[in-house]
Design a protein around this motif. Structure first.
Motif, PDB file in Angstrom:
ATOM      1  N   MET A 196      31.773  30.200  20.943  1.00  0.00           N
ATOM      2  CA  MET A 196      32.021  31.072  22.074  1.00  0.00           C
ATOM      3  C   MET A 196      30.728  31.803  22.415  1.00  0.00           C
ATOM      4  N   ASN A 197      30.240  31.579  23.619  1.00  0.00           N
ATOM      5  CA  ASN A 197      28.974  32.197  24.021  1.00  0.00           C
ATOM      6  C   ASN A 197      29.169  33.479  24.815  1.00  0.00           C
ATOM      7  N   GLY A 198      30.071  33.431  25.801  1.00  0.00           N
ATOM      8  CA  GLY A 198      30.283  34.585  26.666  1.00  0.00           C
ATOM      9  C   GLY A 198      31.315  35.533  26.083  1.00  0.00           C
ATOM     10  N   PRO A 199      31.501  36.662  26.726  1.00  0.00           N
ATOM     11  CA  PRO A 199      32.489  37.643  26.265  1.00  0.00           C
ATOM     12  C   PRO A 199      33.914  37.137  26.496  1.00  0.00           C
ATOM     13  N   LEU A 200      34.846  37.761  25.831  1.00  0.00           N
ATOM     14  CA  LEU A 200      36.262  37.464  26.020  1.00  0.00           C
ATOM     15  C   LEU A 200      36.796  38.426  27.080  1.00  0.00           C
ATOM     16  N   VAL A 201      37.374  37.862  28.139  1.00  0.00           N
ATOM     17  CA  VAL A 201      37.912  38.659  29.237  1.00  0.00           C
ATOM     18  C   VAL A 201      39.432  38.527  29.221  1.00  0.00           C
ATOM     19  N   GLY A 202      40.109  39.677  29.224  1.00  0.00           N
ATOM     20  CA  GLY A 202      41.566  39.696  29.213  1.00  0.00           C
ATOM     21  C   GLY A 202      42.130  39.907  30.603  1.00  0.00           C
ATOM     22  N   LEU A 203      43.088  39.077  30.981  1.00  0.00           N
ATOM     23  CA  LEU A 203      43.748  39.191  32.287  1.00  0.00           C
ATOM     24  C   LEU A 203      45.236  39.453  32.052  1.00  0.00           C
ATOM     25  N   HIS A 204      45.733  40.542  32.594  1.00  0.00           N
ATOM     26  CA  HIS A 204      47.116  40.953  32.367  1.00  0.00           C
ATOM     27  C   HIS A 204      48.092  40.208  33.268  1.00  0.00           C
ATOM     28  N   GLY A 205      49.357  40.465  33.040  1.00  0.00           N
ATOM     29  CA  GLY A 205      50.415  39.817  33.793  1.00  0.00           C
ATOM     30  C   GLY A 205      50.855  40.604  35.013  1.00  0.00           C
ATOM     31  N   TRP A 206      51.778  40.012  35.728  1.00  0.00           N
ATOM     32  CA  TRP A 206      52.370  40.601  36.925  1.00  0.00           C
ATOM     33  C   TRP A 206      53.080  41.891  36.526  1.00  0.00           C
ATOM     34  N   GLN A 207      52.955  42.918  37.312  1.00  0.00           N
ATOM     35  CA  GLN A 207      53.533  44.243  37.071  1.00  0.00           C
ATOM     36  C   GLN A 207      53.058  44.842  35.753  1.00  0.00           C
ATOM     37  N   PRO A 261      43.192  47.723  49.710  1.00  0.00           N
ATOM     38  CA  PRO A 261      43.328  48.447  50.983  1.00  0.00           C
ATOM     39  C   PRO A 261      44.306  47.745  51.918  1.00  0.00           C
ATOM     40  N   GLU A 262      44.895  48.508  52.819  1.00  0.00           N
ATOM     41  CA  GLU A 262      45.804  47.926  53.803  1.00  0.00           C
ATOM     42  C   GLU A 262      45.084  46.824  54.563  1.00  0.00           C
ATOM     43  N   GLY A 263      45.794  45.764  54.824  1.00  0.00           N
ATOM     44  CA  GLY A 263      45.209  44.627  55.523  1.00  0.00           C
ATOM     45  C   GLY A 263      44.762  43.523  54.587  1.00  0.00           C
ATOM     46  N   MET A 264      44.711  43.815  53.308  1.00  0.00           N
ATOM     47  CA  MET A 264      44.335  42.812  52.323  1.00  0.00           C
ATOM     48  C   MET A 264      45.609  42.242  51.711  1.00  0.00           C
ATOM     49  N   ALA A 265      45.664  40.934  51.586  1.00  0.00           N
ATOM     50  CA  ALA A 265      46.848  40.276  51.035  1.00  0.00           C
ATOM     51  C   ALA A 265      46.620  39.967  49.554  1.00  0.00           C
ATOM     52  N   TYR A 266      47.704  39.802  48.847  1.00  0.00           N
ATOM     53  CA  TYR A 266      47.655  39.438  47.432  1.00  0.00           C
ATOM     54  C   TYR A 266      48.017  37.964  47.302  1.00  0.00           C
ATOM     55  N   HIS A 267      47.100  37.190  46.784  1.00  0.00           N
ATOM     56  CA  HIS A 267      47.369  35.781  46.509  1.00  0.00           C
ATOM     57  C   HIS A 267      46.648  35.440  45.212  1.00  0.00           C
ATOM     58  N   SER A 268      47.280  34.636  44.387  1.00  0.00           N
ATOM     59  CA  SER A 268      46.710  34.373  43.066  1.00  0.00           C
ATOM     60  C   SER A 268      45.324  33.745  43.127  1.00  0.00           C
ATOM     61  N   ILE A 269      45.038  32.955  44.140  1.00  0.00           N
ATOM     62  CA  ILE A 269      43.707  32.354  44.220  1.00  0.00           C
ATOM     63  C   ILE A 269      42.641  33.428  44.424  1.00  0.00           C
ATOM     64  N   ASP A 270      43.025  34.554  45.016  1.00  0.00           N
ATOM     65  CA  ASP A 270      42.073  35.635  45.232  1.00  0.00           C
ATOM     66  C   ASP A 270      41.680  36.335  43.936  1.00  0.00           C
ATOM     67  N   TYR A 271      42.422  36.141  42.875  1.00  0.00           N
ATOM     68  CA  TYR A 271      42.070  36.744  41.589  1.00  0.00           C
ATOM     69  C   TYR A 271      41.064  35.893  40.819  1.00  0.00           C
ATOM     70  N   VAL A 272      40.761  34.716  41.330  1.00  0.00           N
ATOM     71  CA  VAL A 272      39.742  33.873  40.715  1.00  0.00           C
ATOM     72  C   VAL A 272      38.350  34.382  41.095  1.00  0.00           C
ATOM     73  N   SER A 296      50.837  35.755  31.350  1.00  0.00           N
ATOM     74  CA  SER A 296      51.684  35.636  32.526  1.00  0.00           C
ATOM     75  C   SER A 296      50.867  35.310  33.776  1.00  0.00           C
ATOM     76  N   MET A 297      50.937  36.152  34.806  1.00  0.00           N
ATOM     77  CA  MET A 297      50.191  35.923  36.045  1.00  0.00           C
ATOM     78  C   MET A 297      48.693  35.756  35.756  1.00  0.00           C
ATOM     79  N   GLY A 298      48.164  36.554  34.847  1.00  0.00           N
ATOM     80  CA  GLY A 298      46.752  36.440  34.483  1.00  0.00           C
ATOM     81  C   GLY A 298      46.444  35.084  33.882  1.00  0.00           C
ATOM     82  N   SER A 299      47.406  34.529  33.154  1.00  0.00           N
ATOM     83  CA  SER A 299      47.222  33.209  32.567  1.00  0.00           C
ATOM     84  C   SER A 299      47.168  32.126  33.638  1.00  0.00           C
ATOM     85  N   ILE A 300      47.976  32.294  34.675  1.00  0.00           N
ATOM     86  CA  ILE A 300      47.904  31.353  35.801  1.00  0.00           C
ATOM     87  C   ILE A 300      46.512  31.419  36.428  1.00  0.00           C
ATOM     88  N   ASN A 301      46.023  32.633  36.657  1.00  0.00           N
ATOM     89  CA  ASN A 301      44.709  32.803  37.275  1.00  0.00           C
ATOM     90  C   ASN A 301      43.597  32.258  36.383  1.00  0.00           C
TER      91      ASN A 301
END
Length: 162
Positions: A1-12, A46-57, A78-83
């Motif tokens: 493992m070269n880079g750091p470990l990044v944790g991504l949480h789940g939905w809600q 911010p208002e006007g921005m949508a939430y889509h899982s591809i945007d978390y990439v 969970s959701m973070g695992s999908i991303n």
């Protein structure tokens, strides 16, 4: 493992999901738990921005760019695992290790439904923004209606008739 470990949480959820696990990680391992906007106790977009899982990439790649990391390892729930799965599939040369705690793969739809689905989601986002802006009361449902909406809204992956 070269880079750091990044944790991504789940939905809600939020980065605090890793609070009980982080102390058990090796002390010589860099670990960063990210808060993904709009979930759990995380800040909203911010208002006007949508939430889509591809945007978390994109934030993962930006994070790597900012800190000049060539690779990262991902531990996600969970959701973070999908991303993390999608990021790993799109940029396998940027990922040393992927740990998916409780998801197998992203939800997929047939190609003939994708366009209509996105069009419906855009209209839904605009409707929700108008409701917030105009301070209009959101819809109100009976329990049985909520259960049915959850059942259908999750492609019937959550059982109806709870």
């Amino acid at each position: 493992m070269n880079g750091p470990l990044v944790g991504l949480h789940g939905w809600q959820d939020n980065a605090g999901t890793f609070d009980t696990l982080a102390p058990y990680l090796p002390t010589n391992m860099a670990f960063l738990a990210l808060d993904m906007p709009g979930h759990g106790l995380s800040s909203w977009l911010p208002e006007g921005m949508a939430y889509h899982s591809i945007d978390y990439v994109v934030p993962l790649r930006r994070l790597m760019e900012e800190y000049k990391w060539d690779t990262i390892s991902l531990m996600a729930h969970s959701m973070g695992s999908i991303n993390a799965f999608v990021f790993s599939a799109l940029m396998p040369d940027k990922v040393d290790l992927y740990i998916g705690l409780d998801i197998l793969k992203p939800l997929t739809r047939s190609a003939d439904k994708i366009i209509d689905n996105y069009a419906d989601r855009i209209e839904g986002v605009l409707k929700a923004e108008r409701r917030m802006r105009d301070k209009t009361e959101p819809p109100c449902y009976e329990w049985d209606q909520l259960v049915e909406r959850l059942h259908l809204g999750t492609d019937k992956s959550v059982l109806g008739g709870l």
